[in-house]
Design a protein around this motif. Structure first.
Motif, PDB file in Angstrom:
ATOM      1  N   ASP A 132       5.505  -7.893  -0.476  1.00 15.82           N
ATOM      2  CA  ASP A 132       6.750  -7.615  -1.192  1.00 15.82           C
ATOM      3  C   ASP A 132       6.678  -6.370  -2.057  1.00 15.82           C
ATOM      4  OD1 ASP A 132       8.019  -9.915  -0.146  1.00 15.82           O
ATOM      5  OD2 ASP A 132       7.068 -11.166  -1.664  1.00 15.82           O
ATOM      6  N   LEU A 133       5.533  -5.697  -2.068  1.00 15.73           N
ATOM      7  CA  LEU A 133       5.396  -4.432  -2.812  1.00 15.73           C
ATOM      8  C   LEU A 133       6.060  -3.320  -2.003  1.00 15.73           C
ATOM      9  CD1 LEU A 133       1.681  -4.812  -3.986  1.00 15.73           C
ATOM     10  CD2 LEU A 133       3.748  -5.256  -5.318  1.00 15.73           C
ATOM     11  N   ASN A 134       7.376  -3.305  -2.021  1.00 19.82           N
ATOM     12  CA  ASN A 134       8.138  -2.438  -1.128  1.00 19.82           C
ATOM     13  C   ASN A 134       7.997  -0.951  -1.447  1.00 19.82           C
ATOM     14  OD1 ASN A 134       9.215  -4.649   0.301  1.00 19.82           O
ATOM     15  ND2 ASN A 134      10.781  -4.942  -1.266  1.00 19.82           N
ATOM     16  N   ASN A 135       7.567  -0.625  -2.669  1.00 14.98           N
ATOM     17  CA  ASN A 135       7.444   0.781  -3.055  1.00 14.98           C
ATOM     18  C   ASN A 135       6.007   1.282  -3.058  1.00 14.98           C
ATOM     19  OD1 ASN A 135      10.263   1.543  -3.710  1.00 14.98           O
ATOM     20  ND2 ASN A 135      10.087  -0.048  -5.266  1.00 14.98           N
ATOM     21  N   ILE A 136       5.065   0.427  -2.690  1.00 15.03           N
ATOM     22  CA  ILE A 136       3.650   0.822  -2.743  1.00 15.03           C
ATOM     23  C   ILE A 136       3.380   1.971  -1.780  1.00 15.03           C
ATOM     24  CG2 ILE A 136       2.872  -0.840  -1.015  1.00 15.03           C
ATOM     25  CD1 ILE A 136       1.013   0.029  -4.270  1.00 15.03           C
ATOM     26  N   GLN A 137       2.622   2.958  -2.271  1.00 15.13           N
ATOM     27  CA  GLN A 137       2.264   4.117  -1.448  1.00 15.13           C
ATOM     28  C   GLN A 137       0.757   4.237  -1.251  1.00 15.13           C
ATOM     29  OE1 GLN A 137       4.080   7.695  -3.047  1.00 15.13           O
ATOM     30  NE2 GLN A 137       6.064   6.697  -3.295  1.00 15.13           N
ATOM     31  N   THR A 138      -0.028   3.823  -2.266  1.00 14.38           N
ATOM     32  CA  THR A 138      -1.472   3.976  -2.179  1.00 14.38           C
ATOM     33  C   THR A 138      -2.171   2.727  -2.686  1.00 14.38           C
ATOM     34  OG1 THR A 138      -1.300   6.364  -2.546  1.00 14.38           O
ATOM     35  CG2 THR A 138      -3.465   5.366  -2.862  1.00 14.38           C
ATOM     36  N   SER A 155       4.944  -4.915   6.767  1.00 13.43           N
ATOM     37  CA  SER A 155       6.283  -4.619   6.260  1.00 13.43           C
ATOM     38  C   SER A 155       6.287  -3.556   5.170  1.00 13.43           C
ATOM     39  CB  SER A 155       6.935  -5.894   5.722  1.00 13.43           C
ATOM     40  OG  SER A 155       6.206  -6.412   4.619  1.00 13.43           O
ATOM     41  N   MET A 156       5.104  -3.081   4.755  1.00 16.39           N
ATOM     42  CA  MET A 156       5.017  -2.059   3.711  1.00 16.39           C
ATOM     43  C   MET A 156       5.361  -0.697   4.308  1.00 16.39           C
ATOM     44  SD  MET A 156       1.505  -3.224   1.785  1.00 16.39           S
ATOM     45  CE  MET A 156       1.356  -4.784   0.891  1.00 16.39           C
ATOM     46  N   SER A 157       6.620  -0.427   4.454  1.00 15.29           N
ATOM     47  CA  SER A 157       7.070   0.760   5.183  1.00 15.29           C
ATOM     48  C   SER A 157       6.848   2.062   4.414  1.00 15.29           C
ATOM     49  CB  SER A 157       8.558   0.621   5.533  1.00 15.29           C
ATOM     50  OG  SER A 157       9.333   0.431   4.357  1.00 15.29           O
ATOM     51  N   SER A 214       5.275   2.602   8.898  1.00 16.35           N
ATOM     52  CA  SER A 214       5.771   3.851   9.483  1.00 16.35           C
ATOM     53  C   SER A 214       5.399   5.106   8.696  1.00 16.35           C
ATOM     54  CB  SER A 214       7.298   3.774   9.626  1.00 16.35           C
ATOM     55  OG  SER A 214       7.900   3.463   8.382  1.00 16.35           O
ATOM     56  N   SER A 215       5.011   4.940   7.420  1.00 18.81           N
ATOM     57  CA  SER A 215       4.658   6.102   6.599  1.00 18.81           C
ATOM     58  C   SER A 215       3.151   6.303   6.482  1.00 18.81           C
ATOM     59  CB  SER A 215       5.250   5.956   5.188  1.00 18.81           C
ATOM     60  OG  SER A 215       6.646   5.837   5.218  1.00 18.81           O
ATOM     61  N   LEU A 216       2.363   5.423   7.090  1.00 22.13           N
ATOM     62  CA  LEU A 216       0.912   5.451   6.901  1.00 22.13           C
ATOM     63  C   LEU A 216       0.288   6.736   7.450  1.00 22.13           C
ATOM     64  CD1 LEU A 216      -1.251   3.567   5.724  1.00 22.13           C
ATOM     65  CD2 LEU A 216      -1.737   2.818   8.054  1.00 22.13           C
ATOM     66  N   GLN A 217      -0.495   7.401   6.583  1.00 22.12           N
ATOM     67  CA  GLN A 217      -1.184   8.626   6.964  1.00 22.12           C
ATOM     68  C   GLN A 217      -2.698   8.469   6.952  1.00 22.12           C
ATOM     69  OE1 GLN A 217       0.184  11.900   4.510  1.00 22.12           O
ATOM     70  NE2 GLN A 217       2.306  11.194   4.574  1.00 22.12           N
TER      71      GLN A 217
END
Length: 333
Positions: free
Chosen positions: A181-187, A205-207, A231-234
């Motif tokens: 549910d951490l929808n804004n997590i980036q790192t 689901s962590m898009s 989809s944003s995973l680098q």
């Protein structure tokens, strides 16, 4: 007050003071308890001084405080429970001191807190479940060794969290599925702990997730096919764990992935034989469902990240009529 020390009398009486910057002034002395009466103070910076002593409990009365910078000031003692009353504080920086003790559960009441740095101290104990109520937190760097304990399920409620640093923390337990549910997590930085269990399929689901560091834990199970939807995973580092099974073909759809590290895991299957100099990015290419798709993926990785010219020549030598020969080779990561 003597020259070069904090003066509790001259400043503590300024009831309308809103901003005070005393950074990098070679100040000595302790933090005055009387400053707790500065109820209008919004910003206080004392970083890069040579202070001593503890964090005053009375400072929990600075109810207008929004930003407090006390990093690199040689402070010791524990984190005051009374500071949980600072419900308007947005930035709190206490890194690079000698603070000890545990993380106060009361700090979960800091409902406006966006950035918290507590790293490079001597803090210990568990990660408080109550901190899951920090709904505004965006960057959280709570501590490094010698903490311990599990990752709280309740932290999945940190709906604004973007960056979480928890490396080298002696953490145990499993990766909470509720963190999906951490929808804004980036790192996520969770490397060099003793985490166990499997990789949660729900994390797919962590898009907005861009980087995951999970190297050197005790994780097992298989690679979740559902993670292709990150989809944003680098960047993904799962090296030095006990993950087994095969590389999911669906991972070939991770179009933004630039670096993938799966070395030192007992993976099997008919993916790619990946030389260490070429890098794990080729593993994702080899998972492609067709040769044409795999060839297209070669350009996506922009030279396979940090690979040098020799590595590029190695890749080129494996290509015949635009079909990667190594697609049929066993996986060796």
């Amino acid at each position: 007050c003597s020259h070069g020390t904090l003066c509790p009398i001259s400043i503590g009486t300024l009831s309308k003071l809103q901003r005070l910057n005393l950074c990098s002034n070679s100040l000595t002395g302790t933090l005055p308890a009387s400053w707790g009466s500065l109820t209008s103070l919004e910003t206080l910076c004392l970083r890069f001084n040579s202070l001593s002593g503890t964090l005053p409990e009375s400072w929990g009365g600075m109810l207008s405080l929004k930003e407090l910078s006390l990093d690199s000031t040689r402070l010791n003692g524990t984190l005051p429970t009374s500071w949980g009353k600072l419900q308007g504080i947005q930035t709190l920086d206490l890194e690079f001191n000698s603070l000890s003790g545990t993380l106060p559960a009361s700090w979960g009441n800091m409902s406006s807190l966006q950035t918290l740095f507590l790293n490079s101290n001597n803090l210990s104990g568990n990660l408080p479940a109550s901190w899951g109520d920090m709904h505004a937190i965006q960057t959280l760097y709570p501590q490094q060794e010698p903490s311990h304990g599990n990752l709280p399920e309740s932290w999945g409620n940190m709906s604004s969290l973007e960056t979480l640093y928890l490396y080298v923390n002696n953490l145990t337990g499993t990766l909470p599925s509720s963190w999906k549910d951490l929808n804004n997590i980036q790192t996520f930085v969770l490397e060099y702990n003793t985490l166990s269990g499997t990789l949660p399929p729900s994390w797919g689901s962590m898009s907005n997730l861009q980087a995951v560091y999970l190297t050197s834990n005790n994780l097992n199970g298989t690679l979740p096919a559902s993670w292709w939807s990150m989809s944003s995973l680098q960047f993904l580092d799962l090296s030095s764990n006990s993950v087994s099974g095969t590389l999911p073909a669906a991972w070939g759809s991770m179009l933004n992935l630039q670096e993938l590290y799966l070395n030192n895991n007992p993976l099997t299957g008919s993916a790619a034989r990946v030389a260490s100099r070429i890098g794990a990015a080729l593993a994702a290419i080899a998972a492609a469902p067709s040769a044409a798709f795999a060839v297209g993926r070669l350009s996506t990785f922009s030279g396979f990240g940090a690979c040098d010219d020799v590595a590029m020549q190695t890749v080129a030598s494996e290509m015949t009529d635009d079909v990667p020969i190594f697609l049929e080779a066993p996986l060796q990561l």
